[in-house]
Scaffold this active site. Sequence first.
Site, mmCIF file in Angstrom:
data_model
loop_
_atom_site.group_PDB
_atom_site.id
_atom_site.type_symbol
_atom_site.label_atom_id
_atom_site.label_comp_id
_atom_site.label_asym_id
_atom_site.label_seq_id
_atom_site.Cartn_x
_atom_site.Cartn_y
_atom_site.Cartn_z
ATOM 1 N N HIS A 19 0.821 -1.216 0.000
ATOM 2 C CA HIS A 19 0.000 0.000 0.000
ATOM 3 C C HIS A 19 0.854 1.264 0.000
ATOM 4 C CE1 HIS A 19 0.725 0.937 4.295
ATOM 5 N NE2 HIS A 19 0.687 -0.382 4.480
ATOM 6 N N ASP A 20 0.366 2.257 -0.722
ATOM 7 C CA ASP A 20 0.940 3.604 -0.760
ATOM 8 C C ASP A 20 2.346 3.647 -1.349
ATOM 9 O OD1 ASP A 20 -1.255 5.155 0.685
ATOM 10 O OD2 ASP A 20 -0.793 3.589 2.142
ATOM 11 N N GLY A 50 4.961 -1.450 2.339
ATOM 12 C CA GLY A 50 4.230 -0.198 2.201
ATOM 13 C C GLY A 50 5.125 1.018 2.135
#
Length: 259
Positions: free
Chosen positions: A120-121, A138
């Site tokens: 994520h991100d 992440g």
Amino acid sequence: MSIHPTAIVAHDAKVHDNAIIGPFCIVDSGAEIGEGTVLDSNVRIYGPARLGRFNRVCHGVTLGSDAQDLGFTPEKARPLTIGDHNHFKENVNISCGIKTEEGTRIGSHNYFMAFSHVGHDCIVGDHNILANTATLAGHVELAHHCFISGQVAVHQFVRIAAYVMVGGISGVAQDVPPYVLINGQRAEILGLNVVGLRRNGFSQATRTAIKRAYRTLYTEGLSRETAIRQLADSPLSEVRAIAEFAANSPRGLVRYVRI
């Protein structure tokens, strides 16, 4: 558009007329599939995902799946935005965002081999290759023209600069400056990424200047600040890029073995 009769496509998903949706694929509400993009079979495109033009998505890929974060809830999902001409091989997994409004971002002309993962991100640039089972945790930032070998694990929040090659089964826990080859359970610089630099048109003179710059940074006994100031004054943009990267490295740079 071509949608196989076994595929499930949400009524409000945006699918370009020239896209191809293969058998047993699922395209969620809110997803976007761009021109010429092909979903082979058993592909799941989750709602936060937006795919650009002419992407190839092979069997079993999941794009925009829930962030692997203990604090994740569906209402916290942020977009996964993917550019053009990317190739996702079998069982690649890329998470949606959770912590930043922009979410997870993938550029263009990247090649993700089987079972690789982007957390994520993350921000992934252009013309990168992730080999089988390579993993970005992440918030990792991967620049462009990098090669991440098989079974590499990159720690969260690490930045990897342009034209880097990471050797297989390496663990990368600190920032990696541009143009180098790194390797190791805690990855260290072994030298320049000579093959990658040659393939991308870097001259012998430029490669030599880069090598000298790393000697200045690592082996001449200068303080980090003094070495960065020297490199920042170079007429060569590649050397200045090294200085800029080193000056903005909150996690610190990977160590070197030899330059």
